[in-house]
Design an enzyme around this catalytic site. Structure first.
Site, PDB file in Angstrom:
ATOM      1  N   CYS A   2       2.389  -0.137  -0.102  1.00  0.00           N
ATOM      2  CA  CYS A   2       2.681   0.579   1.126  1.00  0.00           C
ATOM      3  C   CYS A   2       1.973  -0.063   2.301  1.00  0.00           C
ATOM      4  O   CYS A   2       1.365  -1.121   2.184  1.00  0.00           O
ATOM      5  CB  CYS A   2       2.211   2.039   0.992  1.00  0.00           C
ATOM      6  SG  CYS A   2       2.746   2.852  -0.516  1.00  0.00           S
ATOM      7  N   LEU A  50       6.395   2.391  -0.139  1.00  0.00           N
ATOM      8  CA  LEU A  50       7.339   1.731  -1.030  1.00  0.00           C
ATOM      9  C   LEU A  50       7.129   2.363  -2.389  1.00  0.00           C
ATOM     10  O   LEU A  50       6.100   2.146  -3.037  1.00  0.00           O
ATOM     11  CB  LEU A  50       7.082   0.225  -1.081  1.00  0.00           C
ATOM     12  CG  LEU A  50       7.987  -0.592  -2.006  1.00  0.00           C
ATOM     13  CD1 LEU A  50       9.424  -0.572  -1.508  1.00  0.00           C
ATOM     14  CD2 LEU A  50       7.488  -2.025  -2.117  1.00  0.00           C
ATOM     15  N   ASN A  72      -2.666   1.572  -0.234  1.00  0.00           N
ATOM     16  CA  ASN A  72      -1.686   0.501  -0.356  1.00  0.00           C
ATOM     17  C   ASN A  72      -2.020  -0.251  -1.632  1.00  0.00           C
ATOM     18  O   ASN A  72      -3.134  -0.749  -1.781  1.00  0.00           O
ATOM     19  CB  ASN A  72      -1.778  -0.435   0.856  1.00  0.00           C
ATOM     20  CG  ASN A  72      -1.059  -1.753   0.638  1.00  0.00           C
ATOM     21  OD1 ASN A  72      -0.043  -1.815  -0.052  1.00  0.00           O
ATOM     22  ND2 ASN A  72      -1.579  -2.819   1.208  1.00  0.00           N
ATOM     23  N   GLY A  73      -1.081  -0.324  -2.560  1.00  0.00           N
ATOM     24  CA  GLY A  73      -1.325  -1.084  -3.775  1.00  0.00           C
ATOM     25  C   GLY A  73      -1.069  -0.284  -5.020  1.00  0.00           C
ATOM     26  O   GLY A  73      -0.362   0.729  -4.996  1.00  0.00           O
TER      27      GLY A  73
END
EC number: 6.3.5.4
Length: 590
Positions: A2, A50, A72-73
């Site tokens: 993300c 995402l 994120n990740g």
């Protein structure tokens, strides 16, 4: 996978909603599946998603008591963390366990995380904001001091787009970029924008950093004593565990396959695990160049795919495609890395996105297992031809700049001193140097930006704590033997994928940028020379001449490519010009 951003201001200040919206818009490409916000007092968190794991309940921010988190990740061991720590999670998200671990362990919450991540969380009870980044620096995170406190984001361009910082170039970082093709350390090329370092956790209170802690990517100490058989068994177990974790996904995944050792090892293990689990054959993507004389790995990659029954997709990259897309490719590299491998990576991501949202790749194999020729040079004493890595820059042998770059090796020198810790051999020190700067600030930025521009998550199973524990402290002789690097990984492949011919001479991967530039040099050189960013550092007449002769000399080819990259990068990220049309139209636009 993300994008995240936010503001951590002094108490009594209120985050500006329009700034938060601008940050979110600027990161929309990183998370096309959704967005979320959290504003509490003087703190704001923003997230673009995402969706990869927990497609139903995994939207962010995530909450637990007085704490909120965006990330994120991927935290690959999220299931093990939940079970081992008896965490009561409200979602199946891989990013929720870190939130509960923070509430229990405080600043040490990231010690047990296994994965790639950039995390931002707010604890209202403690009146703190915490930022954390994975030890290898696979996922990016940037901070900037702003009036009233601190701003942070997954990409510097978001901070610029939101008006929080001005796009002013640091001369020292520009010299690094031109000479090394990447920049080093915490400071970026933009004045006032710094990186959260790989493995770093930062605590912010009342708009200021109050505490820092760093988690090392590599185990401490010199080589351990292993027989080859013991080392192979350890490596096999580490690879199997890592690839198994990296294949956790609720959406389809594939891999990037070259003809080289690293991605072949990933393919071999993916094929083993898929066969054991009865899942679909591996889906592999390979790029090649339709240029006579260029290194083309498609045939070798196809042979590897056939040997394990993988489905193989090839992407032919032509010169016309490159000139058409290069402005967009460079625009994605806001934290600049002038690595010509951004070209095939971009087109591979573009093709992969038609079928998958996740790809595994072999980044990190050279660094962990001792693959680069510069490592062999670093192992030798100076009187036998040994030399320090990156002793020369791209413009040392090309007289085109207005003045020789100065101080460009200062960051590398500082990293060298840190890498040469007690007990490490010269080989280990050279590896640690690359893992500190080259890996996160070139290879992993390239992978992150090119894939996220297309909404694809990139995973790197060789960059894993278990693999690092099995590889970094190997005896030097199990990494390098004579002129052969990555000896143990090659030996493993010889046992598990003989089709890889792991001890055959290395072909090397090259992109024919010098030949391409020379063919259009008469047209392209004057356009590059006229760009304000280039004219500031280089002599226009010499730039034009360089571009006309870029194909016959590798030093001229590299120098021309770096100037072309910088011209396009400066237009987009400093001058603020949009990347319309092909490379010629973009550079000619006024």
């Amino acid at each position: 996978m993300c994008g995240l951003a936010g503001l951590a201001l002094r108490q009594g200040l209120t985050p500006d909603g329009t700034v938060l919206e601008a940050l979110t818009r600027a990161l929309a490409h990183r998370g096309p599946d959704g967005a979320g916000h959290h504003v509490a007092g003087s703190v704001a968190l923003a997230h673009t998603r995402l969706a990869i794991i927990d497609l139903v309940t995994g939207d962010q921010p995530l909450f637990a008591g007085p704490a909120a988190l965006v990330a994120n990740g991927e935290v690959y061991n999220y299931r093990e963390l939940r079970e081992a720590n008896q965490l009561r999670c409200a979602t199946a998200s891989d990013c929720e366990p870190p939130l509960h671990l923070w509430r229990r362990d405080g600043i040490g919450f990231a010690e047990g995380l296994r994965g790639m991540y950039a995390i931002a969380l707010q604890d209202r009870a403690a009146r703190q904001v915490v930022l954390a980044r994975d030890p290898f620096g696979i996922k990016p995170l940037y901070v900037a001091d702003v009036p009233g406190g601190i701003a942070f984001a997954s990409e510097p361009q978001a901070l610029i787009a939101a008006g929080l910082v001005q796009p002013r170039v640091r001369a020292a970082a520009r010299a690094e970029l031109l000479q090394l093709q990447f920049t080093t350390g915490a400071e970026t090329i933009f004045e006032g924008v710094t990186r959260v370092l790989p493995g770093e956790t930062i605590v912010i209170a009342d708009g200021a950093v109050t505490e820092r802690r760093r988690r090392a990517a590599l185990p401490e100490g010199g080589p351990e004593s292993f027989t080859a058989e013991q080392a192979l068994a350890r490596l096999d177990a580490a690879l199997e565990e890592s690839v198994l974790l990296h294949q956790r996904s609720d959406v389809p995944y594939g891999m990037f396959l070259s003809g080289g050792i690293d991605s072949a090892a990933v393919l071999a293990m993916m094929a083993r695990l898929n066969a054991q689990g009865g899942t679909s054959p591996v889906l592999a993507f390979t790029a090649g160049f339709d240029v006579p004389g260029a290194a083309d790995e498609r045939a070798q990659a196809a042979a590897l795919a056939r040997s394990v029954g993988a489905r193989h997709v090839t992407v032919a990259v032509t010169e016309a495609m490159v000139w058409r897309e290069l402005p967009r490719i460079v625009a994605a590299m806001d934290d600049p890395a002038a690595d010509y491998a951004i070209i095939p990576t971009w087109f591979l991501a573009q093709r992969a996105r038609q079928e998958v949202k996740v790809v595994l790749s072999g980044e990190g194999g050279d660094e962990l297992f001792g693959g680069y020729g510069r490592y062999r040079a670093a192992m030798r004493p100076w009187w036998l031809g040994g030399k320090a890595p990156r002793a020369h820059g791209s413009f040392d042998r090309v007289d085109v700049l207005r003045a020789p770059p100065t101080g460009w090796r200062d960051g590398i020198g500082a990293a060298e001193a840190s890498a040469a810790s007690a007990g490490r051999t010269r080989l280990q020190a050279a590896q640690a140097l690359d893992i500190a700067d080259w890996l996160p600030n070139d290879l992993l930025i390239k992978l992150d930006r090119c894939l996220m521009a297309h909404g694809v998550e990139g995973r790197t199973p060789l960059l894993d704590s278990g693999v690092a524990a099995a590889a970094f402290r190997l005896p030097d002789a199990l990494k390098v033997q004579g002129h052969t690097g990555k000896w143990l990984l090659r030996q493993w492949l010889a046992q598990h994928m003989p089709a890889a011919a792991p001890f055959a001479p290395k072909q090397g991967f090259t992109v024919p940028v010098g030949a391409w530039i020379e063919r259009v040099g008469d047209r392209l050189g004057p356009l590059v020379a006229a760009q304000p960013g280039v004219a500031e550092v280089a002599r226009p007449d010499r730039v034009a001449s360089l571009f006309r002769h870029a194909g016959g000399d590798k030093h001229k080819g590299f120098a021309a490519w770096h100037l072309l990259f910088y011209a396009l990068w400066h237009r987009r990220h400093v001058e603020g010009r949009r990347s319309e049309g092909d490379v010629f139209e973009a550079l000619a636009a006024r």
